[in-house]
Motif scaffolding. Structure first.
Motif, PDB file in Angstrom:
ATOM      1  N   ASN A  37      -7.505   1.029  -2.246  1.00  0.00           N
ATOM      2  CA  ASN A  37      -6.978   0.232  -1.123  1.00  0.00           C
ATOM      3  C   ASN A  37      -7.293  -1.243  -1.339  1.00  0.00           C
ATOM      4  O   ASN A  37      -6.903  -1.781  -2.384  1.00  0.00           O
ATOM      5  N   ASP A  38      -7.974  -1.911  -0.436  1.00  0.00           N
ATOM      6  CA  ASP A  38      -8.034  -3.385  -0.412  1.00  0.00           C
ATOM      7  C   ASP A  38      -8.373  -4.042  -1.756  1.00  0.00           C
ATOM      8  O   ASP A  38      -9.278  -3.588  -2.464  1.00  0.00           O
ATOM      9  N   GLN A  54     -10.981  -1.503  -3.745  1.00  0.00           N
ATOM     10  CA  GLN A  54     -11.568  -0.287  -3.184  1.00  0.00           C
ATOM     11  C   GLN A  54     -10.977   0.910  -3.929  1.00  0.00           C
ATOM     12  O   GLN A  54      -9.743   1.023  -4.038  1.00  0.00           O
ATOM     13  N   TRP A  62      -8.544   8.648  -0.032  1.00  0.00           N
ATOM     14  CA  TRP A  62      -9.677   7.779   0.293  1.00  0.00           C
ATOM     15  C   TRP A  62     -10.937   8.635   0.351  1.00  0.00           C
ATOM     16  O   TRP A  62     -10.908   9.759   0.846  1.00  0.00           O
ATOM     17  N   PHE A  97     -17.948  -0.892   0.603  1.00  0.00           N
ATOM     18  CA  PHE A  97     -16.708  -1.328   1.254  1.00  0.00           C
ATOM     19  C   PHE A  97     -16.332  -2.739   0.783  1.00  0.00           C
ATOM     20  O   PHE A  97     -17.010  -3.344  -0.025  1.00  0.00           O
ATOM     21  N   SER A  98     -15.276  -3.252   1.393  1.00  0.00           N
ATOM     22  CA  SER A  98     -14.658  -4.490   0.901  1.00  0.00           C
ATOM     23  C   SER A  98     -15.588  -5.689   0.925  1.00  0.00           C
ATOM     24  O   SER A  98     -16.536  -5.754   1.706  1.00  0.00           O
ATOM     25  N   ARG A 159     -18.117  -5.766   8.776  1.00  0.00           N
ATOM     26  CA  ARG A 159     -17.789  -5.558   7.361  1.00  0.00           C
ATOM     27  C   ARG A 159     -16.846  -6.620   6.785  1.00  0.00           C
ATOM     28  O   ARG A 159     -16.303  -7.427   7.483  1.00  0.00           O
ATOM     29  N   GLU A 214     -10.526  -6.713  10.681  1.00  0.00           N
ATOM     30  CA  GLU A 214     -11.032  -6.432   9.332  1.00  0.00           C
ATOM     31  C   GLU A 214     -10.675  -7.593   8.392  1.00  0.00           C
ATOM     32  O   GLU A 214      -9.763  -8.369   8.635  1.00  0.00           O
ATOM     33  N   CYS A 215     -11.376  -7.630   7.281  1.00  0.00           N
ATOM     34  CA  CYS A 215     -11.020  -8.474   6.132  1.00  0.00           C
ATOM     35  C   CYS A 215     -10.710  -9.942   6.476  1.00  0.00           C
ATOM     36  O   CYS A 215      -9.624 -10.443   6.151  1.00  0.00           O
ATOM     37  N   TYR A 276      -1.417  -5.068   3.589  1.00  0.00           N
ATOM     38  CA  TYR A 276      -2.639  -5.003   4.403  1.00  0.00           C
ATOM     39  C   TYR A 276      -3.812  -5.577   3.620  1.00  0.00           C
ATOM     40  O   TYR A 276      -3.818  -5.596   2.382  1.00  0.00           O
ATOM     41  N   ALA A 277      -4.801  -6.035   4.400  1.00  0.00           N
ATOM     42  CA  ALA A 277      -6.080  -6.484   3.847  1.00  0.00           C
ATOM     43  C   ALA A 277      -5.935  -7.555   2.766  1.00  0.00           C
ATOM     44  O   ALA A 277      -6.597  -7.497   1.732  1.00  0.00           O
ATOM     45  N   TRP A 297      -2.332   2.116   6.030  1.00  0.00           N
ATOM     46  CA  TRP A 297      -3.116   3.277   6.442  1.00  0.00           C
ATOM     47  C   TRP A 297      -2.227   4.293   7.131  1.00  0.00           C
ATOM     48  O   TRP A 297      -1.335   3.932   7.892  1.00  0.00           O
TER      49      TRP A 297
HETATM   50  C1  FRU Z   1      -9.516  -2.281   5.255  1.00  0.00           C
HETATM   51  C2  FRU Z   1     -10.807  -1.494   5.238  1.00  0.00           C
HETATM   52  C3  FRU Z   1     -11.994  -2.412   5.272  1.00  0.00           C
HETATM   53  C4  FRU Z   1     -13.062  -1.593   4.645  1.00  0.00           C
HETATM   54  C5  FRU Z   1     -12.304  -0.826   3.586  1.00  0.00           C
HETATM   55  C6  FRU Z   1     -12.807   0.554   3.357  1.00  0.00           C
HETATM   56  O1  FRU Z   1      -8.418  -1.590   4.743  1.00  0.00           O
HETATM   57  O2  FRU Z   1     -10.815  -0.580   6.306  1.00  0.00           O
HETATM   58  O3  FRU Z   1     -12.321  -2.859   6.578  1.00  0.00           O
HETATM   59  O4  FRU Z   1     -14.067  -2.390   4.095  1.00  0.00           O
HETATM   60  O5  FRU Z   1     -10.971  -0.766   4.025  1.00  0.00           O
HETATM   61  O6  FRU Z   1     -12.176   1.142   2.259  1.00  0.00           O
END
Ligand code: FRU
Length: 480
Positions: A37-38, A54, A62, A97-98, A159, A214-215, A276-277, A297
């Motif tokens: 992911n991110d 990620q 995931w 995590f990110s 986070r 987030e992020c 995203y992110a 997501w």
């Molecule tokens: C965003 C997120 C972040 C987190 C990560 C976990 O997509 O939810 O907030 O650090 O992914 O994989």
């Protein structure tokens, strides 16, 4: 039990051997196999671009998050590197995590969130998240330094640190949730290890503005600062906020020691289904660049059946134009991927479809809005998707088609003012990125065409349309 880096690498190798490539990207960053992911830790340091992401190396879903790693010398051609971070220590037992990367006097330093579930049920309210450090002296092998910042009392979701240096200090923004509302918290440090809370940079005023942000990322853009973040929980409003979660920005002013004053409310950065992110970084020559996760997501991901899931967008450049409008364009370095240019004559399409060809990955064209009166006209990508002007709704639409109804439907932006519209379109094996009028708008969506169903054509329905400046290229792969 804690698993080793060697176990994680071995797991990827096994999945890699089984991977099927029908949807696997030719010119987008993705893991060799497994889930991503991110984007994380984007940085240019010691002459090398680094992208981390990620990653769950054990399967295509995931799971406990690792950081995968790739490097590039030109932002275009990439090489996979060994996994950089493996979870399993007390403070990151259930995931690294990110986070981000900084250049600490030539030392590549990662700041990331150590995530643990407080109970075994993976209950989202039972988490502990702390910010952690890891350093590398060779740009490949990383040594964890442990946590450097814990959340204040009452905050659990804490986070995705983004750190930068200005005015003689290190600064960190962190995404958080307090009393059910999203916020971005700002911290300051002289040494990356000892952090002091500065202030809340911005926060949701009510649940309609998101329960968790987030992020976050805060950086100068033109004369302003952009606060980029990914809020969860925004309600859909007409054409806006249609995806499960959003990514967008506030524009304003910030100086060290002062509040962030907002002069433009939240705006989504990309209007497609899958963006995203996003995280930004500075290119070798100072341009503000960005990658985002090119998925969403809880959406269906047909590539999971092929042993992998998740890709990043193309690298993009962010700028602010003279009117203060945010522009997002593909990194100009990408032209290095172009093969021979295919040029087409100016075309009038009248209730018909005109084939441009197969194996075309990038297409640019100009549309004459003033003289085109067809009800719908634009570009088709096989039977998988269309990008068209809807003359009744007065919008530019990205529509995708699939045997899975959850992967069908439209995203759109209003037509820009003026008589012409330019499109720059990138079609990879399972993605579509559309840049409108040199970056005034952008739509990014995953598409899953059947084998061979990616032929590009121009079409006009119920009337005629004028297309000019039509050029197309096959693009080479980014993997060296
Ligand atoms: C965003 C997120 C972040 C987190 C990560 C976990 O997509 O939810 O907030 O650090 O992914 O994989």
């Amino acid at each position: 039990m804690k698993k080793s880096l060697a176990q994680a690498e071995h797991a990827v190798e096994i999945l890699r051997a089984q991977r099927q490539d029908d949807y696997y990207p030719r010119f987008h960053l993705a893991a060799q196999a497994g889930w991503i992911n991110d984007p994380n830790g984007l940085i240019y340091i010691n002459g090398v671009y680094h992208a981390f992401y990620q990653h769950h190396p054990y399967d295509e879903n995931w799971g406990p998050m690792h950081w995968a790693h790739a490097t590039s010398h030109d932002l275009v051609h990439w090489q996979h590197q060994p996994i950089a971070l493996v979870p399993g220590d007390d403070y990151d037992r259930d995931g690294c995590f990110s986070g981000c990367a900084v250049d600490d006097n030539g030392v590549l330093t990662l700041i990331y969130t150590g995530h643990i579930w407080l109970d075994k049920s993976a209950d989202d309210d039972q988490v502990r998240e702390v910010q952690c450090l890891a350093v590398s002296h060779d740009g490949v092998n990383f040594v964890k330094q442990g946590p450097v910042l814990a959340p204040p009392a009452g905050i659990q979701h804490f986070r995705d640190p983004k750190v930068w240096r200005t005015a003689g200090s290190w600064w960190m923004v962190v995404g958080a949730k307090e009393n059910g509302l999203g916020q971005v918290r700002l911290y300051r440090s002289s040494d990356l290890r000892d952090w002091q809370f500065e202030r809340i940079i911005a926060q949701a005023q009510n649940t309609a503005q998101g329960y968790m942000w987030e992020c976050p990322d805060l950086f100068p853009l033109g004369e302003q600062q952009m606060l980029l973040f990914s809020p969860q929980g925004l309600a859909a409003q007409g054409y806006r906020n249609r995806n499960r979660f959003q990514s967008g920005y506030l524009l304003g002013h910030w100086q060290p020691g002062q509040n962030f004053t907002i002069n433009q409310p939240f705006c989504e950065l990309d209007a497609g289904h899958d963006f995203y992110a996003p995280q930004t970084f500075t290119a070798a020559d100072g341009r503000r660049m960005l990658f985002a996760w090119m998925d969403m997501w809880e959406s269906a991901m047909p590539c999971k059946a092929h042993g992998w899931a998740g890709a990043l967008t193309l690298p993009r450049e962010l700028t602010l134009d003279a009117q203060g409008k945010v522009l997002m364009n593909p990194a100009r370095e990408l032209s290095a991927l172009r093969g021979e240019q295919q040029q087409f004559a100016t075309l009038q399409c009248h209730n018909q479809q005109h084939i441009l060809g197969d194996n075309l990955h990038e297409l640019t064209l100009t549309v004459d809005l003033a003289t085109s009166e067809a009800e719908r006209y634009g570009v088709a990508i096989g039977q998988a998707a269309r990008v068209y002007i809807d003359n009744q709704a007065h919008r530019l639409v990205l529509e995708r088609f699939s045997s899975d109804p959850s992967l069908c439907g439209c995203r759109s932006v209003p037509l820009p003012e003026g008589d012409t519209l330019t499109l720059q379109i990138f079609v990879d094996r399972s993605s579509l990125e559309v840049f409108v009028n040199q970056g005034e708008a952008c739509l990014t969506s995953r598409i899953y065409p059947a084998d061979g169903d990616r032929q590009l054509s121009l079409f006009a329905e119920a009337g005629s349309a004028q297309f000019a400046d039509i050029q197309a290229w096959e693009l080479a792969t980014i993997w060296s």
